[in-house]
Design a protein around this motif. Structure first.
Motif, PDB file in Angstrom:
ATOM      1  N   ASP A  41       0.829  -1.206   0.000  1.00 51.31           N
ATOM      2  CA  ASP A  41       0.000   0.000   0.000  1.00 51.31           C
ATOM      3  C   ASP A  41       0.862   1.255   0.000  1.00 51.31           C
ATOM      4  OD1 ASP A  41      -2.199  -1.624   0.043  1.00 51.31           O
ATOM      5  OD2 ASP A  41      -2.556  -1.449   2.199  1.00 51.31           O
ATOM      6  N   THR A  44       1.930   1.808  -3.470  1.00 49.62           N
ATOM      7  CA  THR A  44       0.802   2.338  -4.246  1.00 49.62           C
ATOM      8  C   THR A  44       0.620   3.825  -3.994  1.00 49.62           C
ATOM      9  OG1 THR A  44      -0.304   0.184  -4.123  1.00 49.62           O
ATOM     10  CG2 THR A  44      -1.664   2.089  -4.676  1.00 49.62           C
ATOM     11  N   ILE A  45       0.761   4.228  -2.730  1.00 48.79           N
ATOM     12  CA  ILE A  45       0.634   5.649  -2.394  1.00 48.79           C
ATOM     13  C   ILE A  45       1.738   6.461  -3.058  1.00 48.79           C
ATOM     14  CG2 ILE A  45       0.820   7.304  -0.493  1.00 48.79           C
ATOM     15  CD1 ILE A  45      -0.642   5.255   1.257  1.00 48.79           C
ATOM     16  N   SER A  47       3.297   5.713  -5.784  1.00 47.05           N
ATOM     17  CA  SER A  47       3.002   5.762  -7.219  1.00 47.05           C
ATOM     18  C   SER A  47       1.891   6.764  -7.512  1.00 47.05           C
ATOM     19  CB  SER A  47       2.611   4.370  -7.713  1.00 47.05           C
ATOM     20  OG  SER A  47       2.324   4.373  -9.087  1.00 47.05           O
ATOM     21  N   GLU A  48       0.835   6.731  -6.701  1.00 49.22           N
ATOM     22  CA  GLU A  48      -0.260   7.679  -6.903  1.00 49.22           C
ATOM     23  C   GLU A  48       0.201   9.111  -6.653  1.00 49.22           C
ATOM     24  OE1 GLU A  48      -3.307   6.372  -4.304  1.00 49.22           O
ATOM     25  OE2 GLU A  48      -3.981   4.715  -5.607  1.00 49.22           O
ATOM     26  N   TYR A  49       1.046   9.294  -5.655  1.00 49.52           N
ATOM     27  CA  TYR A  49       1.573  10.637  -5.357  1.00 49.52           C
ATOM     28  C   TYR A  49       2.387  11.162  -6.537  1.00 49.52           C
ATOM     29  CZ  TYR A  49       4.077  14.344  -2.879  1.00 49.52           C
ATOM     30  OH  TYR A  49       4.599  15.551  -2.492  1.00 49.52           O
ATOM     31  N   TYR A  51       2.068  10.223  -9.638  1.00 46.87           N
ATOM     32  CA  TYR A  51       1.130  10.486 -10.734  1.00 46.87           C
ATOM     33  C   TYR A  51       0.421  11.828 -10.533  1.00 46.87           C
ATOM     34  CZ  TYR A  51      -3.266  10.231 -13.327  1.00 46.87           C
ATOM     35  OH  TYR A  51      -4.337  10.529 -14.130  1.00 46.87           O
ATOM     36  N   LYS A  52      -0.003  12.097  -9.304  1.00 40.35           N
ATOM     37  CA  LYS A  52      -0.707  13.342  -9.043  1.00 40.35           C
ATOM     38  C   LYS A  52       0.230  14.541  -9.146  1.00 40.35           C
ATOM     39  CE  LYS A  52      -4.447  11.382  -6.262  1.00 40.35           C
ATOM     40  NZ  LYS A  52      -5.130  11.365  -4.958  1.00 40.35           N
ATOM     41  N   ARG A  55       0.569  15.148 -12.800  1.00 42.76           N
ATOM     42  CA  ARG A  55      -0.669  15.736 -13.306  1.00 42.76           C
ATOM     43  C   ARG A  55      -0.790  17.191 -12.882  1.00 42.76           C
ATOM     44  NH1 ARG A  55      -6.754  13.213 -12.366  1.00 42.76           N
ATOM     45  NH2 ARG A  55      -7.867  14.702 -13.686  1.00 42.76           N
ATOM     46  N   GLU A  93       8.354   7.694  -7.996  1.00 45.65           N
ATOM     47  CA  GLU A  93       8.116   6.516  -8.835  1.00 45.65           C
ATOM     48  C   GLU A  93       9.218   5.488  -8.631  1.00 45.65           C
ATOM     49  OE1 GLU A  93       7.847   8.130 -12.718  1.00 45.65           O
ATOM     50  OE2 GLU A  93       5.693   8.560 -12.594  1.00 45.65           O
TER      51      GLU A  93
END
Length: 620
Positions: A41, A44-45, A47-49, A51-52, A55, A93
């Motif tokens: 997890d 995943t956080i 990776s999402e961080y 990505y955001k 973005r 990443e």
């Protein structure tokens, strides 16, 4: 905390805690799996961080229309900051990928191995325990048999003793009890021996079970649990090493953000604002005091007051420069001179606006002087760069042609001819563009310098405030008059390449549409009578129904120079000599005639052929 020695282990200390150890090892493996879910997890956080963050950077990237604003240091710093944030996202990443590859993958495999190893050891412990239990049950059966045989032997011995002491029994009956006693005693001895054997085997198996068999199982479980705990330690350390591995780059990103902040310079941005928005115009002069007691009339004073045109932006601190022709003036001229024929005011305005747009794309005359100078410099740099590229390409083609001519086996020189012609044509066109834009630049620089040195009526855009004063009383909107004024001033471009030293034949004279048949009814001097001096008023009231009207003297919008002599042959036109300079009052409205005024004398005003003059419009 108790000191752990090699003698203290699960096999000796927890020999009787088989079930407890089974539950403990299961909980330990579950905990390891739970830690694996945590790391997963966490990845995943990360990776999402990342990505955001990417973005976020993408959403705040400058739009194409806003690129000009990014010349300011604060905007440049923000752009550099976004680049560093983008690199920072890349490091998150990396953390996510390394956690996935180096921790989660190994941890998942370890959990699987530990479960299998635990299951194997527990099965071995169950087998040993079952064997011991079976042996104990065998011992118990042997003991029961021995106990039964012993009791039967005792009973047989007791019966023989009673029979031997009873003299009433025959010798045969006594021997029978003796034989029964012997049999029972022998069976008891056999049961005793069997019990002794089973007891020995049971004790031996029990010793082996609790001293070697089960301790070995517990030792394996202990190693398994220690391996689990040790790997949790290693996984935590590995996660930290992964994060520390990206710290140098993260620190560089943060240092880059600090450097981006350091490049912000408020003074430099202030100068850029001045450079970007400076128009090059001079501030307006003071309003003159009108002393009515020294002569003149209220009407003349009113005309001078009307000469002051304050734009709609005065409330916001701005001062709009107006001038030349308004919608009212155009409409009046169309009614008097019939220059525009059947075309309405809207069509005329659109024609002037389109001409201004077209000219603005060429010489950028729709821009303020300073902004026009900057754009022209940029255009010249771009053209000179293209000239350099085309020159290099032409030189390369010339060298290739020479090589082909020296060695025809390499190629046909004629194949280069078309390319050379095209290159020469492009180069010639670019050089012409350079000359043309250099002329535009020299013109605007000259105007800026003359405007800075002389705050004169002819050179300063503030003189346009007095142009076409009569429209102030006509109710025309400020936006309309500004658009028409700007369009009129942009619709004429000076031809810098014209040779004034050669005397050539004058072009054909256009058909004059504002002659006597149009209702003008005056000569070239009668215009002067109608358009009297802007500071005087003759006191004659104009007939509102008349085709004539007494307009205020229009301020010049530029100057012009006669290329050829012209003799006035029509009503409303004025003669001029070659090289004579005149004030430009109104531009050609599409009929081939331009309205001018003499600079000296009585200020005679009238129309001359547009093709006979070279015009230069004041920049607004």
């Amino acid at each position: 905390m108790a000191t752990i020695t090699d003698n203290m282990n699960w096999g000796t200390e927890l020999w009787d805690q088989y079930d407890t150890l089974s539950i403990h090892t299961m909980k330990g493996i579950d905990f390891l799996e739970k830690y694996g879910h945590f790391v997963r997890d966490r990845a995943t956080i990360e990776s999402e961080y990342a990505y955001k963050l990417r973005r976020l950077v993408k959403n705040y990237q400058p739009k194409k229309k806003d690129e000009d604003d990014y010349q300011f240091t604060s905007c440049q710093a923000f752009k550099a900051l976004m680049n560093e944030i983008n690199d920072l996202a890349g490091q998150h990443e990396v953390v996510a990928e390394d956690l996935q590859a180096n921790v989660i993958k190994e941890l998942t495999a370890l959990v699987k191995d530990l479960r299998e190893e635990r299951k194997k050891q527990l099965q071995e412990g169950q087998r040993l325990s079952q064997a011991l239990q079976t042996q104990i049950e065998t011992l118990q059966r042997a003991k029961k048999a021995y106990d039964k045989a012993f009791k039967e032997a005792e009973k047989a011995i007791e019966g023989f003793q009673k029979a031997d002491a009873d003299f009433n029994l025959s010798r045969a009956e006594v021997e029978k009890t003796r034989a029964n006693m012997s049999h029972k005693t022998q069976a008891c001895d056999q049961a005793k021996n069997e019990y002794a054997v089973q007891l020995q085997q049971t004790n031996q198996l029990q010793r082996q079970h609790f001293r070697s068999g089960l301790p070995e199982v517990f030792r394996q479980l202990q190693e398994l649990d220690e391996k689990r705990i040790k790997n949790i330690k290693n996984f935590i350390r590995g996660s930290v090493d992964i994060e520390r591995g990206v710290f140098p780059i993260i620190n560089k990103c943060l240092d880059g953000i600090l450097k981006a902040a350091d490049i912000i310079n408020e003074k430099e941005d202030t100068l850029l604002v001045i450079e970007k928005y400076k128009s090059g115009f001079l501030p307006p002069e003071d309003f003159p005091f009108e002393d009515l007691s020294k002569g003149g009339s209220d009407s003349g004073s009113a005309n001078n007051i009307n000469n002051i045109q304050v734009g709609g932006k005065l409330k916001d601190g701005g001062y709009t420069v107006k001038g030349t022709i308004t919608g009212k003036a155009l409409k009046k001229r169309a009614g008097i001179f019939n220059i525009f024929g059947s075309r309405g005011l809207t069509e005329v305005c659109m024609a002037i606006k389109n001409a201004a747009i077209a000219d603005g794309k060429e010489d950028l005359s729709d821009l303020p002087p300073n902004q026009r100078r900057k754009k022209l410099i940029q255009k010249l740099e771009e053209l000179r760069g293209k000239v350099s590229q085309e020159t290099a390409a032409k030189e390369g083609l010339m060298k290739m042609k020479g090589v082909y001519e020296a060695n025809p086996a390499l190629g046909d020189p004629r194949t280069i001819e078309s390319q050379l012609n095209e290159c020469s044509h492009r180069l010639e066109k670019l050089q012409q563009d350079v000359v043309r834009y250099q002329g535009f630049l020299d013109d605007v620089v000259k105007n800026i310098q003359s405007g800075n040195q002389n705050n004169s009526i002819a050179g300063s855009p503030r003189l346009l405030n007095g142009g076409s004063r009569s429209h102030r009383n006509s109710g025309g909107s400020a936006a309309e008059e500004d658009s028409l004024s700007r369009s009129a001033s942009d619709s004429s471009v000076t031809n810098p390449t014209m040779n004034h030293n050669k005397r050539i034949s004058a072009p054909g004279t256009p058909q004059l549409n504002h002659g006597p048949e149009s209702g003008l009814g005056t000569s070239h001097t009668s215009l002067h009578h109608v358009d009297s001096d802007q500071d005087q008023y003759d006191g004659n009231n104009a007939d509102p129904e008349s085709e004539y009207y007494e307009a205020d003297l229009l301020a010049p919008i530029g100057v012009c120079k006669a290329l050829y002599p012209f003799e006035a042959t029509s009503e409303g036109s004025i003669p001029m000599g070659q090289d004579e300079e005149l004030h430009l009052i109104e531009l050609d409205q599409g009929d081939g005639w331009t309205r001018v005024r003499r600079m000296d004398g009585d200020g005679e005003e009238g129309f001359v052929p547009t093709s006979y003059i070279e015009t230069s419009v004041f920049k607004t």
